[in-house]
Design an enzyme around this catalytic site. Sequence first.
Site, PDB file in Angstrom:
ATOM      1  N   CYS A 105       0.904  -1.157   0.000  1.00  0.00           N
ATOM      2  CA  CYS A 105       0.000   0.000   0.000  1.00  0.00           C
ATOM      3  C   CYS A 105       0.934   1.196   0.000  1.00  0.00           C
ATOM      4  CB  CYS A 105      -0.912   0.028   1.230  1.00  0.00           C
ATOM      5  SG  CYS A 105      -1.870   1.564   1.332  1.00  0.00           S
ATOM      6  N   SER A 109      -1.440   1.891   4.609  1.00  0.00           N
ATOM      7  CA  SER A 109      -1.289   0.563   5.184  1.00  0.00           C
ATOM      8  C   SER A 109      -2.496  -0.327   4.891  1.00  0.00           C
ATOM      9  CB  SER A 109      -1.093   0.685   6.692  1.00  0.00           C
ATOM     10  OG  SER A 109      -2.104   1.539   7.224  1.00  0.00           O
TER      11      SER A 109
END
Lengths: 205, 124
Positions: A105, A109
Site C-alpha cells: 500500500c 497501510s
Amino acid sequence: MAGHDHEGSHLDDMTARVMAIETVLTEKGLVDPGALDLIVETYENRVGPRNGARVVGRAWSDRDFADWLGRDATAAIASMGFAGRQGEHMTAVFNAPGRHNMVVCTLCSCYPWSVLGLPPSWYKSAPYRARAVMEPRAVLAEFGVTLPEGTEIRVWDSTAEQRYLVIPERPAGSDGLSEAALADLVTRDSMIGTGLARAPSEGGR
Amino acid sequence: MPERPRLPGPGADADGAEPVFHAPWQARLFAITVGLVERGLLTWPDWTAALAAACADADPEEGAALPGDPARDAERYYRAWAGALAGVLADRGVTSAAEIDDCAAAWQQAAARTPHGRPIDLGR
C-alpha cells in the site's frame, strides 16, 4: 502523609495522549471503552494470517475453490467464515512459474485484515511503501527471496477499496498432503509476496 | 505462579515474533479509530486519506533497508496515526487539539499523584 513520599507514576506522552483522546470521546458518548477492548482482543488473538493460510491450503487442494477464488475472492473467502472489516473487495493473485505477485500500500497501510490480521511494521514503513514498486527485486532480495531469472514481478497497490491476497506457488514435494498440512506450509509473507511457501522438508509451523 | 507457555494463536505472527501492537497505546488508538468508523462518524476511505497524508509527512529515510526495526517503525506509524486522528476530529468539530492537550495534561498530573501499582483516576 506517610513517613515517606510515594513516588508517583509516570505516563509516557503517547500513552497520555491516547488516554486523553479516549476520555474526551467517551465523555461525548462517541466511544464505548468496552467495545474498544473487544476490537483489540479481536486483532491480537482472533484474526491473523492463519486464516489466509487456510484459504491457500484449500485453493491448493481444491481446483473448483481455486477457480472461485480467482473469479470472486471476496465470496470464496467469506464462504470459509473469514469476512468482516477490511475483507470486502478482495482479489486473489496467483503466483505461477514465471510470474510472482507482491502487494504494497504505497500511501498508507491498506491490507486484507480478514485473512492476514493487521500488517507487520515493515509493511507500513516508508522504505517498503516507497521501494516495493520502484525496485521489487531488490526488496525481495532483502527478504531473502531470489526468483528465477526472467520471472515477471507484478506489484499490486492496495487501497481502501481493493485489497489483495497472494496465492503462493504450491511447493514441490507436497503431493498428497491434507489441506491442513498444506496450510502449515503457508507463511504470512508468502501471502504478501515477500516470501515463498515453505517446502515440506523445511517442516511445517 | 509459573507463567503459562504461550501458544501461537491465529493472531500470532506467522513468520516471526512480532507482536500485533508494540505498546498498549497503539492498540487503543487503533481500536478508537475502528470504533469511530463503526459508529459512522468517519468513513474508512476518508480515514485512510488522512492517514496517508500523515504518513507522507512522517516519511524519512530514503532507501533504508528492509525489514527495519519493528518497534521503531510501529512507533513512527502510530504517532502519525495519532496526529491524523486528532486532525480528523478537529476538522469535524468533534474536539480540538487544545481539549486533547488539556486532558492529556490532566492524565499526567493524575499519574504523578498516584503511587505505583494503583489505578490512575482522572477524578472527573
